[in-house]
Write an enzyme that holds these catalytic residues in place. Sequence first.
Site, PDB file in Angstrom:
ATOM      1  N   GLU A 127      36.786  38.301  34.351  1.00 28.26           N
ATOM      2  CA  GLU A 127      35.645  38.426  33.441  1.00 28.26           C
ATOM      3  C   GLU A 127      35.925  39.487  32.368  1.00 28.26           C
ATOM      4  OE1 GLU A 127      32.085  36.828  36.311  1.00 28.26           O
ATOM      5  OE2 GLU A 127      32.218  38.983  36.066  1.00 28.26           O
ATOM      6  N   GLU A 159      34.711  30.550  39.444  1.00 29.83           N
ATOM      7  CA  GLU A 159      33.597  31.149  40.195  1.00 29.83           C
ATOM      8  C   GLU A 159      32.339  30.358  39.887  1.00 29.83           C
ATOM      9  OE1 GLU A 159      32.692  35.326  39.980  1.00 29.83           O
ATOM     10  OE2 GLU A 159      34.802  35.851  39.758  1.00 29.83           O
TER      11      GLU A 159
HETATM   12  C1  BGP Z   1      31.256  37.968  39.194  1.00 27.43           C
HETATM   13  C2  BGP Z   1      32.419  38.726  39.726  1.00 27.43           C
HETATM   14  C3  BGP Z   1      32.639  38.641  41.190  1.00 27.43           C
HETATM   15  C4  BGP Z   1      31.436  38.340  42.002  1.00 27.43           C
HETATM   16  C5  BGP Z   1      30.404  37.464  41.362  1.00 27.43           C
HETATM   17  C6  BGP Z   1      29.066  37.433  42.027  1.00 27.43           C
HETATM   18  O1  BGP Z   1      30.703  38.643  38.116  1.00 27.43           O
HETATM   19  O2  BGP Z   1      33.618  38.318  39.118  1.00 27.43           O
HETATM   20  O3  BGP Z   1      33.414  39.717  41.597  1.00 27.43           O
HETATM   21  O4  BGP Z   1      31.027  39.275  42.871  1.00 27.43           O
HETATM   22  O5  BGP Z   1      30.181  37.766  40.027  1.00 27.43           O
HETATM   23  O6  BGP Z   1      28.359  38.585  41.720  1.00 27.43           O
HETATM   24  P1  BGP Z   1      27.649  39.471  42.814  1.00 27.43           P
HETATM   25  O7  BGP Z   1      28.682  39.813  43.797  1.00 27.43           O
HETATM   26  O8  BGP Z   1      27.150  40.640  42.082  1.00 27.43           O
HETATM   27  O9  BGP Z   1      26.588  38.615  43.367  1.00 27.43           O
END
Ligand code: BGP
Length: 472
Positions: A171, A364
């Site tokens: 990201e 993701e």
């Molecule tokens: C993204 C990241 C991840 C991940 C995901 C979910 O922004 O790349 O590392 O964790 O989001 O977010 P969260 O864990 O805050 O629910």
Amino acid sequence: MTVFPKGFLWGGATAANQFEGAYNEDGKGLSVQDVTPQGGFGPITEEPTEDNLKLKGIDFYHRYKEDIALFAEMGFKVFRLSIAWSRIFPKGDELEPNEAGLAFYDRVFDELEKYGIEPLVTLSHYETPLHLAREYNGWANRDLISFYERYVRTVFERYQHRVKYWLTFNEVNSVLHAPFMSGGIVTPPEELSQQDLYQAVHHELVASALATKIAHEINPEMKVGCMVLAMPAYPMTSHPLDQLAVRQFENQNYLFSDIHVRGKYPNYIKRYFKENNIEIQFADGDEELLLNHTVDFISFSYYMSVAQAHNPEEYTSGKGNIMGGITNPYLEASEWGWQIDPVGLRLVLNDFYDRYQLPLFIVENGLGAKDELVEGPNGPTVEDDYRIDYLQKHLVQVGEAVKDGVEVMGYTTWGCIDLVSASTAEMSKRYGFIYVDRHDDGTGTLARYKKKSFDWYKEVIATNGEKLFEEQ
Ligand code: BGP
């Protein structure tokens, strides 16, 4: 009949700092995550503290065999993981790597190979070595480029015959919003000038191009992608200025993929720089590097969309993944306030493809939700129909995008096994097909249990997506 292409890479995604644990074993140094017990936007502690769930994660470091066997049982074709930079270069500025750290990933890749699972490796996933943050102010400092160069050269050389797909920065656009977690920048956000922030962005972009160059030199078979946080925006009304607000919001994100794909700063950002007195310092060779070493594919995370308006103060703004926007009255939200929008994924895929005509990888996507472990016929399980529903609807839209003619390489659900949340550092924000017995207070046996979604995803993969359309 399925619409997913043959060889579509189905799988799941993780990040070292959120699931490996073993934060100080076998020579690993500290990363920025080891001092943020409350997540990416929370306070930074002097030393690692016991309440930081990431220190132990879900102990993948010791349980990787069991976990990879479960991924294989689901039929994963690909597994996204990150290499913890601080396992390889514990402080980040050493000349020699830590062999024990390299050996760990060899063992992980051995295990993946055993089952024919392709690794997809993120080089830097919110885990800058802490020493580089504290001594150098992270990516605000140009010196980081050479430390990153040494690190990526080391891992490319070591794993060139084992890893084909690489992502340079997780990201990459998030550094504008979370400078410490994403860029290891210790200057508090309120004191950080736009000049320094965009200069840090420039350093990461140059480092990313350099990594692409080095990977291709070492082994042209290796494919390097950028990774951006995708968040489509809708205008709140048909007022032209609302559409302009959308464009400006999206440009903040497109900036990153534009430079990774087209190799140069777009004109819209030059105007922004001029009007905000930002002057990016280019070193000799930066321009050529960006231009000549563009990415092979584009990857992105997608969880939610937002709305935008020229008069945002008139509306309610909601929470979001790193960044947010105005609450869209047409959409429901997760328990953490992220608005759920499957069609947005089709739009993102089409937008990226229209803009660049490069293969796309969804690395993701998923639903963070509170799960309840219940007794099932085969032992403890979670009846996570809500998760199946979320994934099903999103995957149907991926199918629609494929039908639209978009080239999609694969799809990895976020947190395919429960892990610690990035934004809140909670264990209770679960995404997995596999439940891990660990709780926000740090208790739990770490035992793994298959959720209902485990068998569902297994069938989706086995039918190359055909199952998704049967259920509609
Ligand atoms: C993204 C990241 C991840 C991940 C995901 C979910 O922004 O790349 O590392 O964790 O989001 O977010 P969260 O864990 O805050 O629910």
